[in-house]
Design a protein around this motif. Structure first.
Motif, PDB file in Angstrom:
ATOM      1  N   ARG A   1       0.813  -1.210   0.000  1.00 14.94           N
ATOM      2  CA  ARG A   1       0.000   0.000   0.000  1.00 14.94           C
ATOM      3  C   ARG A   1       0.853   1.269   0.000  1.00 14.94           C
ATOM      4  O   ARG A   1       0.537   2.247  -0.675  1.00 14.94           O
ATOM      5  CB  ARG A   1      -0.893   0.002   1.245  1.00 14.94           C
ATOM      6  N   ASP A   2       1.947   1.257   0.743  1.00  5.79           N
ATOM      7  CA  ASP A   2       2.675   2.499   1.020  1.00  5.79           C
ATOM      8  C   ASP A   2       4.056   2.588   0.365  1.00  5.79           C
ATOM      9  O   ASP A   2       4.723   3.603   0.473  1.00  5.79           O
ATOM     10  CB  ASP A   2       2.872   2.657   2.541  1.00  5.79           C
ATOM     11  N   GLY A   3       4.479   1.511  -0.262  1.00  2.99           N
ATOM     12  CA  GLY A   3       5.821   1.527  -0.829  1.00  2.99           C
ATOM     13  C   GLY A   3       6.866   1.331   0.247  1.00  2.99           C
ATOM     14  O   GLY A   3       6.558   1.194   1.429  1.00  2.99           O
ATOM     15  N   ALA A   4       8.105   1.336  -0.184  1.00  2.00           N
ATOM     16  CA  ALA A   4       9.208   1.066   0.740  1.00  2.00           C
ATOM     17  C   ALA A   4       9.822   2.363   1.228  1.00  2.00           C
ATOM     18  O   ALA A   4       9.675   3.400   0.595  1.00  2.00           O
ATOM     19  CB  ALA A   4      10.266   0.228   0.029  1.00  2.00           C
ATOM     20  N   PRO A   5      10.503   2.321   2.383  1.00  2.00           N
ATOM     21  CA  PRO A   5      11.205   3.524   2.852  1.00  2.00           C
ATOM     22  C   PRO A   5      12.225   3.991   1.816  1.00  2.00           C
ATOM     23  O   PRO A   5      12.952   3.178   1.239  1.00  2.00           O
ATOM     24  CB  PRO A   5      11.893   3.070   4.140  1.00  2.00           C
ATOM     25  N   ILE A   6      12.254   5.277   1.610  1.00  2.22           N
ATOM     26  CA  ILE A   6      13.134   5.825   0.563  1.00  2.22           C
ATOM     27  C   ILE A   6      14.509   6.081   1.164  1.00  2.22           C
ATOM     28  O   ILE A   6      14.626   6.432   2.340  1.00  2.22           O
ATOM     29  CB  ILE A   6      12.506   7.114  -0.003  1.00  2.22           C
ATOM     30  N   ASP A   7      15.532   5.860   0.375  1.00  2.00           N
ATOM     31  CA  ASP A   7      16.878   6.189   0.844  1.00  2.00           C
ATOM     32  C   ASP A   7      17.387   7.381   0.050  1.00  2.00           C
ATOM     33  O   ASP A   7      18.058   7.253  -0.966  1.00  2.00           O
ATOM     34  CB  ASP A   7      17.805   4.988   0.685  1.00  2.00           C
ATOM     35  N   LEU A   8      17.009   8.550   0.528  1.00  2.00           N
ATOM     36  CA  LEU A   8      17.323   9.769  -0.220  1.00  2.00           C
ATOM     37  C   LEU A   8      18.822  10.004  -0.298  1.00  2.00           C
ATOM     38  O   LEU A   8      19.336  10.457  -1.321  1.00  2.00           O
ATOM     39  CB  LEU A   8      16.637  10.980   0.423  1.00  2.00           C
ATOM     40  N   SER A   9      19.533   9.704   0.775  1.00  2.00           N
ATOM     41  CA  SER A   9      20.978   9.969   0.770  1.00  2.00           C
ATOM     42  C   SER A   9      21.677   9.169  -0.321  1.00  2.00           C
ATOM     43  O   SER A   9      22.537   9.694  -1.027  1.00  2.00           O
ATOM     44  CB  SER A   9      21.572   9.640   2.139  1.00  2.00           C
ATOM     45  N   GLU A  10      21.269   7.896  -0.457  1.00  2.00           N
ATOM     46  CA  GLU A  10      21.864   7.085  -1.530  1.00  2.00           C
ATOM     47  C   GLU A  10      21.506   7.675  -2.891  1.00  2.00           C
ATOM     48  O   GLU A  10      22.322   7.691  -3.808  1.00  2.00           O
ATOM     49  CB  GLU A  10      21.365   5.625  -1.445  1.00  2.00           C
ATOM     50  N   MET A  11      20.271   8.128  -3.023  1.00  2.00           N
ATOM     51  CA  MET A  11      19.867   8.748  -4.289  1.00  2.00           C
ATOM     52  C   MET A  11      20.714   9.977  -4.589  1.00  2.00           C
ATOM     53  O   MET A  11      21.172  10.185  -5.715  1.00  2.00           O
ATOM     54  CB  MET A  11      18.388   9.166  -4.232  1.00  2.00           C
ATOM     55  N   LEU A  12      20.919  10.788  -3.569  1.00  8.98           N
ATOM     56  CA  LEU A  12      21.681  12.024  -3.774  1.00  8.98           C
ATOM     57  C   LEU A  12      23.139  11.715  -4.103  1.00  8.98           C
ATOM     58  O   LEU A  12      23.805  12.471  -4.807  1.00  8.98           O
ATOM     59  CB  LEU A  12      21.598  12.913  -2.532  1.00  8.98           C
ATOM     60  N   ALA A  13      23.613  10.580  -3.578  1.00  6.75           N
ATOM     61  CA  ALA A  13      24.998  10.211  -3.838  1.00  6.75           C
ATOM     62  C   ALA A  13      25.224   9.952  -5.332  1.00  6.75           C
ATOM     63  O   ALA A  13      26.345  10.053  -5.833  1.00  6.75           O
ATOM     64  CB  ALA A  13      25.370   8.982  -3.021  1.00  6.75           C
ATOM     65  N   LEU A  14      24.135   9.611  -6.035  1.00  3.95           N
ATOM     66  CA  LEU A  14      24.264   9.341  -7.467  1.00  3.95           C
ATOM     67  C   LEU A  14      24.479  10.613  -8.279  1.00  3.95           C
ATOM     68  O   LEU A  14      24.895  10.562  -9.427  1.00  3.95           O
ATOM     69  CB  LEU A  14      23.008   8.630  -7.984  1.00  3.95           C
ATOM     70  N   THR A  15      24.157  11.755  -7.703  1.00  2.95           N
ATOM     71  CA  THR A  15      24.313  12.990  -8.480  1.00  2.95           C
ATOM     72  C   THR A  15      25.789  13.370  -8.540  1.00  2.95           C
ATOM     73  O   THR A  15      26.537  13.156  -7.591  1.00  2.95           O
ATOM     74  CB  THR A  15      23.535  14.168  -7.850  1.00  2.95           C
ATOM     75  N   LYS A  16      26.162  13.934  -9.663  1.00  6.62           N
ATOM     76  CA  LYS A  16      27.553  14.357  -9.864  1.00  6.62           C
ATOM     77  C   LYS A  16      27.955  15.444  -8.878  1.00  6.62           C
ATOM     78  O   LYS A  16      29.109  15.510  -8.447  1.00  6.62           O
ATOM     79  CB  LYS A  16      27.709  14.900 -11.294  1.00  6.62           C
ATOM     80  N   GLY A  17      26.994  16.321  -8.554  1.00  6.84           N
ATOM     81  CA  GLY A  17      27.356  17.511  -7.786  1.00  6.84           C
ATOM     82  C   GLY A  17      27.545  17.282  -6.297  1.00  6.84           C
ATOM     83  O   GLY A  17      28.084  18.127  -5.589  1.00  6.84           O
ATOM     84  N   SER A  18      27.111  16.112  -5.791  1.00  7.06           N
ATOM     85  CA  SER A  18      27.302  15.867  -4.357  1.00  7.06           C
ATOM     86  C   SER A  18      28.705  15.323  -4.130  1.00  7.06           C
ATOM     87  O   SER A  18      29.199  14.496  -4.891  1.00  7.06           O
ATOM     88  CB  SER A  18      26.256  14.870  -3.851  1.00  7.06           C
ATOM     89  N   VAL A  19      29.377  15.822  -3.076  1.00  6.95           N
ATOM     90  CA  VAL A  19      30.756  15.369  -2.847  1.00  6.95           C
ATOM     91  C   VAL A  19      30.904  14.628  -1.519  1.00  6.95           C
ATOM     92  O   VAL A  19      31.807  13.808  -1.367  1.00  6.95           O
ATOM     93  CB  VAL A  19      31.754  16.554  -2.896  1.00  6.95           C
ATOM     94  N   TYR A  20      30.000  14.928  -0.592  1.00  6.17           N
ATOM     95  CA  TYR A  20      30.150  14.288   0.720  1.00  6.17           C
ATOM     96  C   TYR A  20      28.784  14.040   1.325  1.00  6.17           C
ATOM     97  O   TYR A  20      28.002  14.964   1.538  1.00  6.17           O
ATOM     98  CB  TYR A  20      30.991  15.181   1.641  1.00  6.17           C
ATOM     99  N   ILE A  21      28.501  12.770   1.568  1.00 10.05           N
ATOM    100  CA  ILE A  21      27.234  12.402   2.194  1.00 10.05           C
ATOM    101  C   ILE A  21      27.515  11.337   3.238  1.00 10.05           C
ATOM    102  O   ILE A  21      28.106  10.303   2.929  1.00 10.05           O
ATOM    103  CB  ILE A  21      26.229  11.877   1.145  1.00 10.05           C
ATOM    104  N   GLU A  22      27.119  11.606   4.462  1.00 11.36           N
ATOM    105  CA  GLU A  22      27.348  10.624   5.524  1.00 11.36           C
ATOM    106  C   GLU A  22      26.081  10.481   6.356  1.00 11.36           C
ATOM    107  O   GLU A  22      25.341  11.441   6.567  1.00 11.36           O
ATOM    108  CB  GLU A  22      28.522  11.054   6.423  1.00 11.36           C
ATOM    109  N   ARG A  23      25.839   9.238   6.789  1.00  4.58           N
ATOM    110  CA  ARG A  23      24.704   9.019   7.683  1.00  4.58           C
ATOM    111  C   ARG A  23      25.234   8.710   9.088  1.00  4.58           C
ATOM    112  O   ARG A  23      26.084   7.848   9.266  1.00  4.58           O
ATOM    113  CB  ARG A  23      23.814   7.884   7.201  1.00  4.58           C
ATOM    114  N   THR A  24      24.724   9.457  10.073  1.00  8.34           N
ATOM    115  CA  THR A  24      25.154   9.278  11.460  1.00  8.34           C
ATOM    116  C   THR A  24      23.901   9.219  12.328  1.00  8.34           C
ATOM    117  O   THR A  24      22.783   9.247  11.819  1.00  8.34           O
ATOM    118  CB  THR A  24      26.017  10.465  11.927  1.00  8.34           C
ATOM    119  N   THR A  25      24.103   9.173  13.624  1.00  9.19           N
ATOM    120  CA  THR A  25      22.955   9.248  14.529  1.00  9.19           C
ATOM    121  C   THR A  25      23.383   9.935  15.820  1.00  9.19           C
ATOM    122  O   THR A  25      24.580  10.203  16.027  1.00  9.19           O
ATOM    123  CB  THR A  25      22.355   7.856  14.813  1.00  9.19           C
TER     124      THR A  25
END
Ligand code: SF4
Lengths: 251, 356, 182
Positions: free
Chosen positions: A154-178
């Motif tokens: 019904r709702d689809g899966a949780p999106i992983d935006l950071s991974e998606m953004l990592a695919l863009t050429k213009g992103s240089v640093y993406i880290e996931r922390t807590t």
């Protein structure tokens, strides 16, 4: 002799947080204040808070801040940064803001390599509006709009935006922390500091995704919230450097 | 200079100190965006961005306005619908910006022909909440140049979004134009509210969220007081042959040009007809219409829509004179001949030749 | 006096440039001018046209529902604009490409074999629009030929002199060889 080891950062206004007890926003605000102070950039930083629980960030952070419509932080920050390229511009956005209504703005800002920093606070729900399902809500996770738990069909899966953004050429640093433990809080601080430094060196789009507890809407106590991050959320959203093309250029 | 309307606006904007432009492709106004792309590249401190959406474009303008830049975006009708969120935020946070709407036939995707169906959207707020944008409606190449400069001045003076309403014909048509003298935006007075880093001053924030209802009410009244002063200071209109008129046509933009041509014809037939052309649509030239109503008992409102401005005319007159309406929506460009027939039949039907 | 002229043909025939040159020349002679190109979807399908109004007084509508003059470069344009032309109007046809007869007897028709002239004198088609413009100016005297030459220099500022020479020669060719009569 007494030695002061911890104090209220100067850039944190003397206001009482309206955030719920155990909420990650309070910790993150403190970290941001510390980082800006340590980097000595208070005179040239402009922040863009979101619509959401952190909409009132300007009541706490003693820096210039400009409010954005829901989801549009990256576009607003683009306008600020392009007009004032030597300032340090960051957005502070929740998961609903950045990964649902503001997806387009965010992906395109990253793809243009906008030299801004995004702090993406992921707590798996729409906190301010009462805990509805966010694009990041886990499969099976209860929310006010997924009473039996998020259902993939019904709702689809949780999106992983950071991974998606990592695919863009213009992103240089993406880290996931807590921010669920002192050690992880220190790691988060290092990550955000690194992101700011990357921006100050003009290297491109940087983002730190912070898994953040929302005890109120998760209907858990603080300790359980932190545990839940550790044991459950990180299964879907593992803590890691997702992208770093900067390397040793920035220490 | 013989110049296309959309280029006139773009060039005049840069000369007026516009240093930030964000836009998204939509016909019939792409020439404006394209001109900006080329011309802004030659200005060292200027930014041109082709945004990923209309929504992003207006929000980039919002960000640029926070830094004090003279900022602009442009679009056509469907694009303006998307920009309403940003315009509401600009109005609420009292930020200046200039927005060009090259109106096309609507609703929906409609078509790309000249139309005036966005009058309500532009003059009544358009987005959510209790606000107005200043709305200017040029009717010639020269006026497009002059009003673009004025738009930036008014935006800064009143810290308000300013919309310039044209249509595809105004944008495409070339006319001789004298362009404004370029100014250096650095020579403009500093703005006290901008965000550029809290250096040697307390930190600032710009926001529209006011949770306290009493504060929010006061903010609304504050905006209202601003609109009252705008209404006092900013009304612009043109009167054409109204002195001895028994019938006055009210039209703006392209429709006003067509009406003027028609009036010239019926004047040759001896009909005493004049034109009142609102140049500022918000604030609306209510006073001028009321003044005319002391002598003129019949007004004919002509719009390229099913009738929007006609409501403001009626509100202005409060029953003082009779208001007639003729409209052609959907992108139809009436001919002066058609309008002169409408005028003369109304004139004779109402026995206006008998008056005075 | 207000005169409205439609220039029409295939896209790529230089129709818009022809109108633009005329508009600039009229403006430099101190006339009121409007130039309205066809745009957007109208331009799909390969035809292009523009309307130029020239007057001593303020011009109200830039649209010509019944133009005074038409400069027609191809058959489809003749079909489109012939019937709209005002009574007593004037058409200048590119007789190299327009083989249709005009069906109206209340208008004056001029013909210029523009493509043939262009081929013969310059061995290419590019100056067809300027030749037609020369014919139009000679037929209507709306501006002087010198004003068009000046407009050419203003618009093609910096272009090589041989191109300017071809343009000027084209104008004269059109002006001299325009033939009255259907
Ligand atoms: S609702 Fe959740 S995110 Fe919002 S303040 Fe409370 S704990 Fe924090």
């Amino acid at each position: 002799m007494e030695k002061k080891v911890f104090e209220r950062p100067k850039l944190l206004k003397k206001a009482v947080f309206h955030y719920c007890p155990g909420c990650g926003h309070s910790i993150l605000h403190r970290l941001i204040a510390e980082i800006i102070e340590e980097l000595d950039i208070a005179h040239k930083v402009v922040g863009v808070p979101p619509a959401g629980c952190a909409v009132l960030a300007y009541d706490y952070l003693d820096i210039d801040m400009g409010e954005s419509p829901h989801g549009r932080c990256a576009a607003v920050a683009t306008g600020i940064k392009r007009s004032l390229p030597d300032r340090v511009v960051f957005t502070y956005q929740g998961d609903g803001d950045i990964a649902a209504i503001g997806t387009a703005e965010t992906i395109h800002a990253a793809n243009r390599g906008e030299n801004i920093t995004t702090i993406f606070v992921n707590n798996g729900c729409y906190g301010m509006t009462g805990g509805q399902m966010a694009p990041t809500t886990l499969i099976g996770q209860n929310s006010s709009t997924t009473p039996g738990g998020r259902d993939y069909a019904r709702d689809g899966a949780p999106i992983d935006l950071s991974e998606m953004l990592a695919l863009t050429k213009g992103s240089v640093y993406i880290e996931r922390t807590t921010v669920n433990s002192p050690a992880n809080i220190r790691k988060t601080k290092r990550a955000i500091t690194r992101a700011f430094k990357i921006q100050m060196a003009g290297l491109g789009f940087s983002l730190v995704e912070v898994l953040s507890p929302c005890p109120t809407n998760w209907k858990m106590n603080t300790v359980d919230s932190c545990k839940w991050i550790e044991e459950t959320i990180t299964k879907t959203y593992p803590l890691k450097v997702i992208k770093d093309t900067v390397g040793d250029k920035i220490q | 200079m013989l110049m296309r309307g959309s280029h006139v606006i773009a060039e005049s904007a840069i000369r007026a100190g516009c240093r930030f432009y964000a836009g998204y492709p939509i016909t019939p106004q792409n020439e404006l965006t394209e001109y900006m792309a080329g011309a802004m590249a030659k200005v060292s401190d200027a930014t041109f961005i082709q945004a990923e959406s209309e929504i992003a474009a207006i929000n980039m303008v919002l960000g640029a306005a926070m830094t004090g830049a003279r900022a602009m975006t442009s679009s056509s009708s469907p694009g303006l619908s998307l920009k309403q969120e940003g315009i509401s935020f600009l109005a609420a946070s009292e930020l200046p910006a200039v927005i060009i709407n090259t109106m096309r036939g609507g609703p929906g995707l409609g078509n790309i022909a000249p139309a005036q169906g966005d009058y309500f959207q532009a003059t009544k707020g358009g987005g959510h909440g209790d606000y107005h944008s200043i709305v200017l409606a040029p009717a010639s190449g020269q006026e497009q140049a002059d009003l673009t400069v004025k738009a930036f001045e008014c935006a800064d003076r009143y810290r308000s979004p300013v919309i310039i309403l044209i249509d595809g014909m105004m944008g495409q048509m070339m006319e001789p134009v004298i362009l404004p003298e370029p100014i250096d935006p650095r020579s403009l007075p500093p703005k006290s509210y901008i965000l550029n880093g809290a250096s040697q001053r307390p930190s600032r924030f710009i926001k529209s969220l006011i949770l306290d209802t009493r504060d929010m009410e006061e903010h609304n009244w504050k905006l209202q007081r601003k609109y009252e002063s705008i209404t006092r200071d900013l009304i612009l209109h043109e009167s054409y042959l109204t002195n001895d008129a028994n019938l006055v046509v009210i039209a703006y933009g392209t429709a006003a040009r067509i009406a003027k041509g028609a009036i010239k014809r019926v004047r040759e037939m001896g009909l005493k007809v004049g034109l009142l052309r609102p140049i500022s649509l918000y604030p609306f030239p209510k006073g001028a219409i009321v003044e005319l109503s002391r002598i003129v008992k019949h007004f004919l409102v002509f719009e390229m829509s099913t009738g929007q401005m006609v409501e403001d005319v009626k509100l202005s007159l409060e029953g003082r004179s009779k208001v007639h309406f003729y409209g052609r929506p959907g992108g139809i460009i009436s001919t002066p001949d058609e309008i002169s027939k409408v005028i003369s039949s109304l004139y004779y039907r109402q026995n206006l030749e008998e008056e005075q | 006096m207000l005169k409205k002229t439609v220039f029409a043909g295939f896209g790529g025939q230089g129709v818009l440039m022809m109108g633009y040159l005329y508009a600039v020349a009229a403006m430099r002679e101190g006339k009121e001018v409007t130039y309205l190109p066809s745009y957007g979807a109208e331009m799909r399908g390969g035809t292009a046209n523009c309307t130029i109004a020239v007057s001593d007084e303020e011009i109200f509508s830039p649209v010509a529902s019944s133009p005074d003059h038409a400069v027609i470069l191809n058959n489809p344009s003749l079909i489109k604009f012939e019937s709209a032309l005002t009574r007593g109007g004037l058409i200048v046809l590119n007789s190299s490409l327009v083989d249709r007869k005009t069906s109206r007897d209340d208008i004056t028709v001029y013909r210029v074999p523009a493509n043939e002239l262009a081929k013969k004198h310059f061995n290419d088609d590019r100056s067809v629009n300027i030749i037609m413009l020369g014919g139009f100016i000679a037929a209507t005297k709306m501006t002087s030929i010198e004003s068009i030459v000046k407009a050419l220099h203003e618009i093609f500022k910096g272009k090589k002199s041989d191109i300017m020479a071809i343009n000027e020669k084209s104008l004269t060719l059109g002006a001299e060889l325009v033939i009255k009569g259907a």
